[in-house]
Design a protein around this motif. Structure first.
Motif, PDB file in Angstrom:
ATOM      1  N   GLN A  50       0.694  11.736  -2.915  1.00  0.00           N
ATOM      2  CA  GLN A  50       0.970  11.837  -4.340  1.00  0.00           C
ATOM      3  C   GLN A  50       2.159  12.764  -4.561  1.00  0.00           C
ATOM      4  N   VAL A  51       3.120  12.298  -5.312  1.00  0.00           N
ATOM      5  CA  VAL A  51       4.303  13.094  -5.602  1.00  0.00           C
ATOM      6  C   VAL A  51       4.013  14.055  -6.745  1.00  0.00           C
ATOM      7  N   GLN A  52       4.439  15.292  -6.601  1.00  0.00           N
ATOM      8  CA  GLN A  52       4.375  16.268  -7.690  1.00  0.00           C
ATOM      9  C   GLN A  52       5.792  16.653  -8.074  1.00  0.00           C
ATOM     10  N   LEU A  53       5.994  16.837  -9.362  1.00  0.00           N
ATOM     11  CA  LEU A  53       7.329  17.096  -9.901  1.00  0.00           C
ATOM     12  C   LEU A  53       7.403  18.500 -10.503  1.00  0.00           C
ATOM     13  N   VAL A  54       8.469  19.219 -10.195  1.00  0.00           N
ATOM     14  CA  VAL A  54       8.675  20.560 -10.727  1.00  0.00           C
ATOM     15  C   VAL A  54      10.088  20.662 -11.288  1.00  0.00           C
ATOM     16  N   GLU A  55      10.176  20.933 -12.602  1.00  0.00           N
ATOM     17  CA  GLU A  55      11.477  21.060 -13.243  1.00  0.00           C
ATOM     18  C   GLU A  55      11.936  22.511 -13.224  1.00  0.00           C
ATOM     19  N   SER A  56      13.248  22.683 -13.298  1.00  0.00           N
ATOM     20  CA  SER A  56      13.844  24.014 -13.429  1.00  0.00           C
ATOM     21  C   SER A  56      15.202  23.869 -14.095  1.00  0.00           C
ATOM     22  N   GLY A  57      15.754  25.006 -14.531  1.00  0.00           N
ATOM     23  CA  GLY A  57      17.101  25.001 -15.077  1.00  0.00           C
ATOM     24  C   GLY A  57      17.198  25.115 -16.581  1.00  0.00           C
ATOM     25  N   GLY A  58      16.061  25.108 -17.261  1.00  0.00           N
ATOM     26  CA  GLY A  58      16.112  25.250 -18.706  1.00  0.00           C
ATOM     27  C   GLY A  58      16.505  26.666 -19.113  1.00  0.00           C
ATOM     28  N   GLY A  59      16.739  26.845 -20.419  1.00  0.00           N
ATOM     29  CA  GLY A  59      17.089  28.167 -20.913  1.00  0.00           C
ATOM     30  C   GLY A  59      17.689  28.104 -22.296  1.00  0.00           C
ATOM     31  N   LEU A  60      18.300  29.218 -22.681  1.00  0.00           N
ATOM     32  CA  LEU A  60      18.939  29.355 -23.993  1.00  0.00           C
ATOM     33  C   LEU A  60      20.446  29.270 -23.815  1.00  0.00           C
ATOM     34  N   VAL A  61      21.084  28.433 -24.616  1.00  0.00           N
ATOM     35  CA  VAL A  61      22.527  28.253 -24.519  1.00  0.00           C
ATOM     36  C   VAL A  61      23.084  28.055 -25.923  1.00  0.00           C
ATOM     37  N   GLN A  62      24.316  28.455 -26.122  1.00  0.00           N
ATOM     38  CA  GLN A  62      24.968  28.249 -27.415  1.00  0.00           C
ATOM     39  C   GLN A  62      25.443  26.802 -27.541  1.00  0.00           C
ATOM     40  N   ALA A  63      25.554  26.352 -28.769  1.00  0.00           N
ATOM     41  CA  ALA A  63      26.076  25.018 -29.021  1.00  0.00           C
ATOM     42  C   ALA A  63      27.444  24.863 -28.352  1.00  0.00           C
ATOM     43  N   GLY A  64      27.634  23.704 -27.733  1.00  0.00           N
ATOM     44  CA  GLY A  64      28.866  23.446 -26.997  1.00  0.00           C
ATOM     45  C   GLY A  64      28.784  23.804 -25.528  1.00  0.00           C
ATOM     46  N   GLY A  65      27.736  24.507 -25.149  1.00  0.00           N
ATOM     47  CA  GLY A  65      27.566  24.928 -23.762  1.00  0.00           C
ATOM     48  C   GLY A  65      26.941  23.855 -22.896  1.00  0.00           C
ATOM     49  N   SER A  66      26.663  24.232 -21.649  1.00  0.00           N
ATOM     50  CA  SER A  66      26.141  23.290 -20.662  1.00  0.00           C
ATOM     51  C   SER A  66      24.944  23.883 -19.937  1.00  0.00           C
ATOM     52  N   LEU A  67      24.089  22.998 -19.481  1.00  0.00           N
ATOM     53  CA  LEU A  67      22.972  23.356 -18.607  1.00  0.00           C
ATOM     54  C   LEU A  67      22.776  22.222 -17.614  1.00  0.00           C
ATOM     55  N   ARG A  68      22.239  22.552 -16.445  1.00  0.00           N
ATOM     56  CA  ARG A  68      21.850  21.518 -15.497  1.00  0.00           C
ATOM     57  C   ARG A  68      20.389  21.686 -15.154  1.00  0.00           C
ATOM     58  N   LEU A  69      19.630  20.658 -15.447  1.00  0.00           N
ATOM     59  CA  LEU A  69      18.214  20.644 -15.112  1.00  0.00           C
ATOM     60  C   LEU A  69      18.033  19.992 -13.747  1.00  0.00           C
ATOM     61  N   SER A  70      17.053  20.494 -13.020  1.00  0.00           N
ATOM     62  CA  SER A  70      16.692  19.918 -11.736  1.00  0.00           C
ATOM     63  C   SER A  70      15.215  19.576 -11.739  1.00  0.00           C
ATOM     64  N   CYS A  71      14.865  18.549 -11.026  1.00  0.00           N
ATOM     65  CA  CYS A  71      13.466  18.160 -10.848  1.00  0.00           C
ATOM     66  C   CYS A  71      13.276  17.839  -9.378  1.00  0.00           C
ATOM     67  N   THR A  72      12.485  18.665  -8.715  1.00  0.00           N
ATOM     68  CA  THR A  72      12.257  18.487  -7.294  1.00  0.00           C
ATOM     69  C   THR A  72      10.854  17.937  -7.071  1.00  0.00           C
ATOM     70  N   ALA A  73      10.783  16.931  -6.215  1.00  0.00           N
ATOM     71  CA  ALA A  73       9.515  16.268  -5.945  1.00  0.00           C
ATOM     72  C   ALA A  73       8.994  16.635  -4.571  1.00  0.00           C
ATOM     73  N   SER A  74       7.685  16.817  -4.496  1.00  0.00           N
ATOM     74  CA  SER A  74       7.055  17.023  -3.197  1.00  0.00           C
ATOM     75  C   SER A  74       6.763  15.653  -2.595  1.00  0.00           C
ATOM     76  N   GLY A  75       6.476  15.611  -1.332  1.00  0.00           N
ATOM     77  CA  GLY A  75       6.119  14.334  -0.712  1.00  0.00           C
ATOM     78  C   GLY A  75       7.324  13.614  -0.148  1.00  0.00           C
ATOM     79  N   ARG A  76       7.032  12.523   0.573  1.00  0.00           N
ATOM     80  CA  ARG A  76       8.082  11.810   1.294  1.00  0.00           C
ATOM     81  C   ARG A  76       8.525  10.528   0.622  1.00  0.00           C
ATOM     82  N   THR A  77       7.976  10.224  -0.535  1.00  0.00           N
ATOM     83  CA  THR A  77       8.233   8.908  -1.126  1.00  0.00           C
ATOM     84  C   THR A  77       9.113   8.968  -2.359  1.00  0.00           C
ATOM     85  N   PHE A  78       9.841  10.057  -2.528  1.00  0.00           N
ATOM     86  CA  PHE A  78      10.653  10.239  -3.734  1.00  0.00           C
ATOM     87  C   PHE A  78      11.595   9.068  -3.955  1.00  0.00           C
TER      88      PHE A  78
END
Length: 127
Positions: A1-29
């Protein structure tokens, strides 16, 4: 069973950038169609972007086209959401989701298609 964990969120001003990541456990991603959804308070969860197993094809909500980019690295079991030119209306909890079905012509945008979900990461864009 794959489990998903997100990261990269936060507070940013309008016009700014963020990159979210989602890493999965397991071998079947690599067997999962992946997507990002978001949900603001008092609203329904909405599709943001999706990507096919191979990464060959992507799909975006009209509200984020040209500003957000979804990508995946199957070797790292990770899907990314690069968010540029952020707006206050992008403020929401962002969820990573996985669909075990393979699609050749489109990426599904209905939340019901996705059977695995991460816990979510908060993105707040200040004006």
């Amino acid at each position: 069973q794959v489990q998903l964990v997100e990261s990269g969120g936060g507070l940013v001003q309008a016009g700014g950038s963020l990159r979210l990541s989602c890493t999965a456990s397991g071998r079947t991603f690599s067997r999962y169609t992946m997507a990002w959804f978001r949900q603001a308070p008092g609203t329904e969860r909405e599709f943001v972007a999706g990507i096919m197993r191979s990464g060959r094809s992507t799909s975006y909500a009209n509200s984020v086209k040209g500003r957000f980019t979804i990508s995946r690295d199957n070797a790292k079991n990770t899907v990314y959401l690069q968010m540029n030119s952020l707006k206050p209306e992008d403020t929401a909890v962002y969820y990573c989701a996985a669909d075990p079905q393979s699609y050749s012509a489109y990426v599904p945008q209905r939340a019901n298609n996705y059977v695995l979900w991460g816990q979510g990461t908060q993105v707040t864009v200040s004006s």
